[in-house]
Design an enzyme around this catalytic site. Structure first.
Site, short mmCIF file in Angstrom:
data_model
loop_
_atom_site.label_atom_id
_atom_site.label_comp_id
_atom_site.label_asym_id
_atom_site.label_seq_id
_atom_site.Cartn_x
_atom_site.Cartn_y
_atom_site.Cartn_z
N ASN A 9 28.73 2.33 10.64
CA ASN A 9 28.67 1.15 11.50
C ASN A 9 29.68 1.37 12.62
O ASN A 9 30.88 1.29 12.40
CB ASN A 9 29.01 -0.09 10.66
CG ASN A 9 29.10 -1.35 11.51
OD1 ASN A 9 28.80 -1.33 12.71
ND2 ASN A 9 29.51 -2.45 10.90
N TRP A 10 29.16 1.65 13.81
CA TRP A 10 30.06 1.99 14.92
C TRP A 10 30.70 0.75 15.53
O TRP A 10 31.55 0.87 16.41
CB TRP A 10 29.29 2.79 16.00
CG TRP A 10 28.84 4.15 15.56
CD1 TRP A 10 29.06 4.73 14.33
CD2 TRP A 10 28.11 5.11 16.34
NE1 TRP A 10 28.50 5.99 14.31
CE2 TRP A 10 27.91 6.25 15.52
CE3 TRP A 10 27.60 5.13 17.63
CZ2 TRP A 10 27.24 7.38 15.96
CZ3 TRP A 10 26.91 6.26 18.08
CH2 TRP A 10 26.74 7.37 17.25
N LYS A 11 30.27 -0.43 15.11
CA LYS A 11 30.82 -1.69 15.64
C LYS A 11 30.85 -1.64 17.18
O LYS A 11 29.96 -1.07 17.78
CB LYS A 11 32.19 -1.97 15.01
CG LYS A 11 32.12 -1.96 13.47
CD LYS A 11 33.35 -2.48 12.80
CE LYS A 11 33.17 -2.42 11.28
NZ LYS A 11 34.31 -2.94 10.53
N HIS A 95 27.02 -9.10 8.44
CA HIS A 95 28.34 -8.44 8.34
C HIS A 95 29.43 -9.51 8.37
O HIS A 95 29.31 -10.52 9.05
CB HIS A 95 28.52 -7.45 9.51
CG HIS A 95 29.70 -6.55 9.29
ND1 HIS A 95 30.99 -6.97 9.55
CD2 HIS A 95 29.79 -5.29 8.82
CE1 HIS A 95 31.82 -5.98 9.24
NE2 HIS A 95 31.12 -4.95 8.80
N GLU A 97 32.16 -9.64 9.81
CA GLU A 97 32.70 -9.96 11.15
C GLU A 97 31.84 -11.00 11.84
O GLU A 97 32.33 -11.86 12.56
CB GLU A 97 32.83 -8.66 11.97
CG GLU A 97 34.03 -7.84 11.50
CD GLU A 97 33.90 -6.35 11.62
OE1 GLU A 97 33.02 -5.86 12.35
OE2 GLU A 97 34.69 -5.64 10.94
N GLU A 167 31.01 -5.44 0.83
CA GLU A 167 32.16 -5.13 1.68
C GLU A 167 33.23 -6.21 1.49
O GLU A 167 33.17 -7.25 2.17
CB GLU A 167 31.75 -5.07 3.14
CG GLU A 167 30.70 -4.03 3.45
CD GLU A 167 30.74 -3.60 4.91
OE1 GLU A 167 31.03 -2.43 5.16
OE2 GLU A 167 30.50 -4.44 5.79
N GLY A 173 38.73 -2.36 7.53
CA GLY A 173 39.63 -2.03 8.64
C GLY A 173 41.10 -2.12 8.28
O GLY A 173 41.97 -2.07 9.15
N SER A 213 37.11 0.52 4.32
CA SER A 213 38.07 1.64 4.34
C SER A 213 37.60 2.84 3.52
O SER A 213 38.40 3.48 2.83
CB SER A 213 39.46 1.17 3.88
OG SER A 213 39.97 0.18 4.78
N GLY A 234 32.99 2.15 8.52
CA GLY A 234 33.36 1.70 9.86
C GLY A 234 34.17 2.77 10.56
O GLY A 234 33.63 3.75 11.08
N GLY A 235 35.49 2.61 10.57
CA GLY A 235 36.39 3.49 11.32
C GLY A 235 36.12 4.98 11.17
O GLY A 235 36.07 5.72 12.16
P1 13P Z 1 36.07 0.19 7.82
O1 13P Z 1 35.45 1.42 7.19
O2 13P Z 1 36.66 0.46 9.16
O3 13P Z 1 36.99 -0.49 6.89
O4 13P Z 1 34.86 -0.82 8.10
C1 13P Z 1 33.97 -1.13 7.08
C2 13P Z 1 32.85 -1.93 7.64
O5 13P Z 1 33.02 -3.06 8.04
C3 13P Z 1 31.53 -1.29 7.72
O6 13P Z 1 30.54 -2.21 8.04
#
Ligand code: 13P
Length: 251
Positions: A9-11, A95, A97, A167, A173, A213, A234-235
């Site tokens: 997920n590149w956000k 998600h 967020e 998640e 994050g 993470s 994510g990251g």
């Molecule tokens: P991180 O891997 O940066 O913690 O993010 C997870 C995430 O929200 C994937 O959708």
């Protein structure tokens, strides 16, 4: 029996040029991997570019969100139909967020999920408790509400196109990953919910990803758990080397 899925997920990251470069590296270096699914979810504006770059490769394309209408007077929104047109085969829905920053609730998430499936795309339904909810012993209630609310009205057949991503919000994050045991406990609980809502077969075949993470140094332990079928990253998905290491997990 459940094919692993590693999704990035590149956000809100990557310009077109950066997205093109990362997608090209992933397409090139994932050649020959055929025992697991690999997916990336760029921002809307990079979807068609990434779609062209990954064409013919092992990389599948997902969107990070959608709106539950096909077309119409919905300024600023994008429908599953148009995401499919842009080359997507899946949509990430609900998600944390979006739940937190855009105040999305389970009923709205459910509408998006139904529209996504109706449009012939896979849906990745994200669920997870906050730290406060976990500390207040509300984790199971929250997961139960999110699973039931998100999947309301779905048929067993539609469930074949649904992936669930657990998640925990406190792990996103933050660099704090759920332990293998904490993640397995939640996944096993979610699979139990699916058994009650649908059938033992549906529960056994539905993929449940872990997100929060996930890094090259913890993916193997997570993937060794019975009920963890993949990762939503994510990251660490923003860097080709890290993401490819996660894709190449060994359990
Ligand atoms: P991180 O891997 O940066 O913690 O993010 C997870 C995430 O929200 C994937 O959708």
């Amino acid at each position: 029996m459940r094919r692993p899925l590693i999704a990035g997920n590149w956000k809100l990251h990557k310009t077109l040029a950066e997205a093109r470069q990362l997608a090209a590296q992933l397409a090139e270096k994932s050649r020959g991997i055929d025992d697991r699914d690999i997916m990336v979810a760029p921002v809307y504006t990079a979807l068609t570019t990434v779609s062209e770059v990954v064409q013919g490769s092992a990389i599948q394309l997902a969107a990070q969100n959608c709106y539950p209408q096909e077309t119409g007077a919905f300024t600023g929104e994008v429908s599953p139909l148009l995401l499919k047109d842009a080359g997507c085969s899946a949509v990430i829905i609900g998600h944390s967020e979006r739940r937190q920053l855009m105040a999305e609730n389970d009923a709205f998430i459910n509408l998006k999920l139904l529209k996504t499936l109706e449009s012939g795309l896979q849906a990745i339904l994200c669920i997870g408790e906050t730290l406060q909810e976990r500390e207040n012993d509300q984790m199971l209630d929250v997961l139960s509400r999110q699973v039931k609310g998100g999947l309301a009205g779905l048929s067993a057949e539609q469930m074949e196109s649904v992936v669930i991503a657990y998640e925990p919000v406190w792990a996103i994050g933050t660099g704090v990953t759920a332990s293998n045991e904490q993640a397995q406990e939640a996944h096993s609980f979610i699979r139990g919910l699916l058994q009650g809502l649908f059938t033992p077969e549906i529960a056994a075949q539905t993929r449940i990803l872990y997100g929060g993470s996930v890094k090259p140094n913890n993916v193997d332990g997570l993937m060794a758990q019975d009920d963890i079928d993949g990762a939503l990253v994510g990251g660490a998905s923003l860097n080709a080397e890290d993401f490819l290491r996660i894709v190449k997990f060994s359990s």
